[in-house]
Structures are given as C-alpha cells and as structure tokens.
Enzyme design. Structure first.
Site, PDB file in Angstrom:
ATOM      1  N   ARG A 104      81.251 102.339 -14.739  1.00 30.18           N
ATOM      2  CA  ARG A 104      80.099 101.743 -15.394  1.00 30.18           C
ATOM      3  C   ARG A 104      80.602 100.881 -16.541  1.00 30.18           C
ATOM      4  O   ARG A 104      81.268 101.379 -17.446  1.00 30.18           O
ATOM      5  CB  ARG A 104      79.234 102.889 -15.933  1.00 30.18           C
ATOM      6  CG  ARG A 104      77.795 102.555 -16.069  1.00 30.18           C
ATOM      7  CD  ARG A 104      76.989 103.791 -16.331  1.00 30.18           C
ATOM      8  NE  ARG A 104      77.277 104.395 -17.627  1.00 30.18           N
ATOM      9  CZ  ARG A 104      76.374 105.033 -18.352  1.00 30.18           C
ATOM     10  NH1 ARG A 104      75.143 105.169 -17.899  1.00 30.18           N
ATOM     11  NH2 ARG A 104      76.688 105.574 -19.502  1.00 30.18           N
ATOM     12  N   THR A 108      77.295  96.466 -20.225  1.00 22.42           N
ATOM     13  CA  THR A 108      76.095  96.169 -19.425  1.00 22.42           C
ATOM     14  C   THR A 108      75.513  97.433 -18.777  1.00 22.42           C
ATOM     15  O   THR A 108      74.373  97.414 -18.305  1.00 22.42           O
ATOM     16  CB  THR A 108      76.433  95.194 -18.287  1.00 22.42           C
ATOM     17  OG1 THR A 108      77.358  95.849 -17.398  1.00 22.42           O
ATOM     18  CG2 THR A 108      77.072  93.920 -18.812  1.00 22.42           C
ATOM     19  N   ASP A 200      80.569 112.844 -21.392  1.00 24.83           N
ATOM     20  CA  ASP A 200      81.189 111.997 -20.373  1.00 24.83           C
ATOM     21  C   ASP A 200      81.875 112.890 -19.351  1.00 24.83           C
ATOM     22  O   ASP A 200      82.895 113.531 -19.641  1.00 24.83           O
ATOM     23  CB  ASP A 200      82.194 111.048 -21.036  1.00 24.83           C
ATOM     24  CG  ASP A 200      82.720 110.029 -20.041  1.00 24.83           C
ATOM     25  OD1 ASP A 200      83.264 110.440 -18.985  1.00 24.83           O
ATOM     26  OD2 ASP A 200      82.582 108.822 -20.291  1.00 24.83           O
ATOM     27  N   ASP A 203      85.669 112.154 -18.516  1.00 24.50           N
ATOM     28  CA  ASP A 203      86.565 112.521 -19.618  1.00 24.50           C
ATOM     29  C   ASP A 203      86.692 114.030 -19.746  1.00 24.50           C
ATOM     30  O   ASP A 203      87.784 114.548 -20.000  1.00 24.50           O
ATOM     31  CB  ASP A 203      86.050 111.927 -20.940  1.00 24.50           C
ATOM     32  CG  ASP A 203      86.346 110.442 -21.040  1.00 24.50           C
ATOM     33  OD1 ASP A 203      87.204 109.954 -20.275  1.00 24.50           O
ATOM     34  OD2 ASP A 203      85.706 109.779 -21.875  1.00 24.50           O
TER      35      ASP A 203
HETATM   36  C1  PRP Z   1      79.818 108.206 -14.794  1.00 26.83           C
HETATM   37  C2  PRP Z   1      79.307 109.206 -13.783  1.00 26.83           C
HETATM   38  C3  PRP Z   1      78.533 108.339 -12.840  1.00 26.83           C
HETATM   39  C4  PRP Z   1      77.983 107.268 -13.740  1.00 26.83           C
HETATM   40  C5  PRP Z   1      76.527 107.560 -13.972  1.00 26.83           C
HETATM   41  O1  PRP Z   1      80.923 107.539 -14.321  1.00 26.83           O
HETATM   42  O2  PRP Z   1      80.317 109.946 -13.181  1.00 26.83           O
HETATM   43  O3  PRP Z   1      79.313 107.770 -11.805  1.00 26.83           O
HETATM   44  O4  PRP Z   1      78.699 107.350 -14.971  1.00 26.83           O
HETATM   45  O5  PRP Z   1      75.936 106.562 -14.713  1.00 26.83           O
HETATM   46  P1  PRP Z   1      74.818 105.598 -14.129  1.00 26.83           P
HETATM   47  O6  PRP Z   1      73.851 106.453 -13.384  1.00 26.83           O
HETATM   48  O7  PRP Z   1      74.236 104.971 -15.350  1.00 26.83           O
HETATM   49  O8  PRP Z   1      75.492 104.584 -13.237  1.00 26.83           O
HETATM   50  P2  PRP Z   1      81.746 106.482 -15.206  1.00 26.83           P
HETATM   51  O9  PRP Z   1      81.207 105.116 -15.020  1.00 26.83           O
HETATM   52  O10 PRP Z   1      81.823 106.989 -16.624  1.00 26.83           O
HETATM   53  O11 PRP Z   1      83.155 106.450 -14.520  1.00 26.83           O
HETATM   54  P3  PRP Z   1      84.268 107.604 -14.408  1.00 26.83           P
HETATM   55  O12 PRP Z   1      83.710 108.679 -13.526  1.00 26.83           O
HETATM   56  O13 PRP Z   1      85.390 106.871 -13.762  1.00 26.83           O
HETATM   57  O14 PRP Z   1      84.589 108.100 -15.784  1.00 26.83           O
HETATM   58  N1  URA Z   2      78.060 109.142 -17.348  1.00 31.68           N
HETATM   59  C1  URA Z   2      78.476 110.305 -17.900  1.00 31.68           C
HETATM   60  O1  URA Z   2      79.612 110.735 -17.654  1.00 31.68           O
HETATM   61  N2  URA Z   2      77.639 110.966 -18.706  1.00 31.68           N
HETATM   62  C2  URA Z   2      76.409 110.534 -18.989  1.00 31.68           C
HETATM   63  O2  URA Z   2      75.678 111.211 -19.742  1.00 31.68           O
HETATM   64  C3  URA Z   2      75.984 109.328 -18.406  1.00 31.68           C
HETATM   65  C4  URA Z   2      76.822 108.649 -17.581  1.00 31.68           C
END
Ligand code: PRP
Ligand code: URA
Length: 209
Positions: A104, A108, A200, A203
């Site tokens: 994400r 944006t 997160d 993380d």
């Molecule tokens: C997080 C989570 C989802 C997304 C959800 O991933 O694991 O995939 O955010 O958010 P949304 O519904 O607003 O799209 P992230 O983009 O942080 O990537 P990562 O898993 O690689 O840390």
């Molecule tokens: N992605 C995450 O990992 N946590 C949130 O709360 C939203 C998006």
C-alpha cells in the site's frame, strides 16, 4: 452481494485479543496468527462437499465420507498474508499456494502490485485469499482482480480484522466473494490504519519497522 461472516468462536476471540495487544512480541504474534488461521480454516471449510466411499474397518465394510469437489488454493497477499498460510495448511495440507504481492503506497493508500504467481489450473480451483487486514479494501480488491483476470471464478476472502469501509469496498467490487473475518472494527484513522486494529500486521509479523 458477498456475505460477511464474523467468527465469534471464543478461542478465536481470545487469541485475537493477544494479537491486538501491543505488548505481544513478534514470536508470540506469529504463533497466534498461525493458530487463528487454523481455527478460521476450520470454520471456513464448513460447507465443503463430501462424497460417500466404501472402506473396510477392522470389523466390516462401511460406507463413509471423504471430501470431494473443487481443489483448493490458498493465496496470501504479501507480506502479511504469509502469516496465515501455514495455519490453513495444517487443516488442508493438499491445498496449493499462490501468491499476490501488493504493498500500500503510504501517501495515496493505493495498492501497488509487484508479484502474482498462481497454480496452473486456476479455473478448476476454489481460492481462499488471506490477509490479516482489510482496511480501505484496496489491497484485497486488487488481489482478487488479479485472480479473476487469470481465470479464477470461485473465491473467498479471509482476514483477521476488517474496517467497515473495506468490507463495503469489497462488496461493491466483488459481490460474488464472501468475506470471513475474526472482528469488524470501528473505523480507519487518518493514516488508513484500522482503529482499534492491531497496528501494522507485516511489521509485527516479521519484526520490521
Ligand atoms: C497491509 C495489509 C493489507 C493492506 C490492507 O499490507 O497486510 O495487505 O495493508 O490495507 P488496505 O485494505 O487499505 O489495502 P501493507 O501494504 O502494509 O504491505 P505489507 O504486508 O507488505 O507490509
Ligand atoms: N495495514 C495494516 O497492516 N494495518 C492496518 O491497520 C491497516 C493496513
């Protein structure tokens, strides 16, 4: 319209409490997400079709049931979805595993696709897309777009914590996809994080930040 199932099983709710707790460290967080993945897989497979076969017990011949129907594939949305895969595979060890890589954009909040690899026989499989978080819904909507573009027809989405806006986005974009969640939270904050949420997910699973 896709149905929304909130799994209120006490074991799922108990473990989710410790997943949410900021004092839960990486090792325990990972173990708990894995365990909840297994418990949710148990619930999500409730409607799997059975067929009758005949076997020999040590006593006599018996007509008894085994799973039939579509073959399954689990598709984690990278990265955080990876944390739920092993837990699901414990119950469905024959499932294939595909991957959709999305992150994400922090400015944006739109998903950016960087990797897609699915089993070859996409059209014959039932897919369970897994990701701990459904926030704006952008990532889940985009991941399922990627699957459908490649021929997937039968898809479920499973996550730990969802925000109402994410559920609505999914229902609008993919009315054929049922959504299975452990908790429906209140809202998103200004940075697009789920409130109260769990922070997160990537993380916390992988110890990055
Ligand atoms: C997080 C989570 C989802 C997304 C959800 O991933 O694991 O995939 O955010 O958010 P949304 O519904 O607003 O799209 P992230 O983009 O942080 O990537 P990562 O898993 O690689 O840390
Ligand atoms: N992605 C995450 O990992 N946590 C949130 O709360 C939203 C998006």
């Amino acid at each position: 319209m896709g149905k929304v199932y909130v799994f209120d099983h006490p074991l799922i709710q108990h473990k989710l409490t410790y997943i949410r707790d900021k004092n839960t460290g990486t090792k325990e967080f990972r173990e708990l997400v894995d365990e909840v993945g297994t418990l949710m897989a148990f619930e999500i497979t409730r409607d799997m079709p059975l067929e009758e076969i005949e076997i020999e017990t040590p006593i006599q011949t018996a007509k008894t049931k085994v799973l039939s129907g579509k073959k399954l594939a689990i598709v984690p949305i990278l990265r955080a979805g990876l944390g739920m895969v092993e837990g699901v595979l414990k119950l469905i060890p024959a499932a294939k595993v595909g991957h959709v890589g999305l992150y994400r954009d922090p400015e944006t909040l739109k998903p950016v696709e960087y990797y897609v690899k699915l089993p070859a026989d996409v059209e014959e499989r039932e897919f369970i897309v897994v990701d701990p978080m459904l926030a704006t819904g952008g990532s889940a909507v985009e991941a399922i777009n990627a699957l459908k573009k490649r021929g997937a027809k039968n898809i479920k989405f499973m996550c730990l914590v969802a925000a109402p806006v994410g559920v609505e986005a999914m229902q609008e974009a993919h009315p054929d996809v049922d959504i299975f969640i452990a908790a429906l939270d209140e809202k998103l904050n200004d940075h697009g994080y789920i409130v109260p949420g769990l922070g997160d997910a990537g993380d916390r699973l992988f110890g990055t930040k």
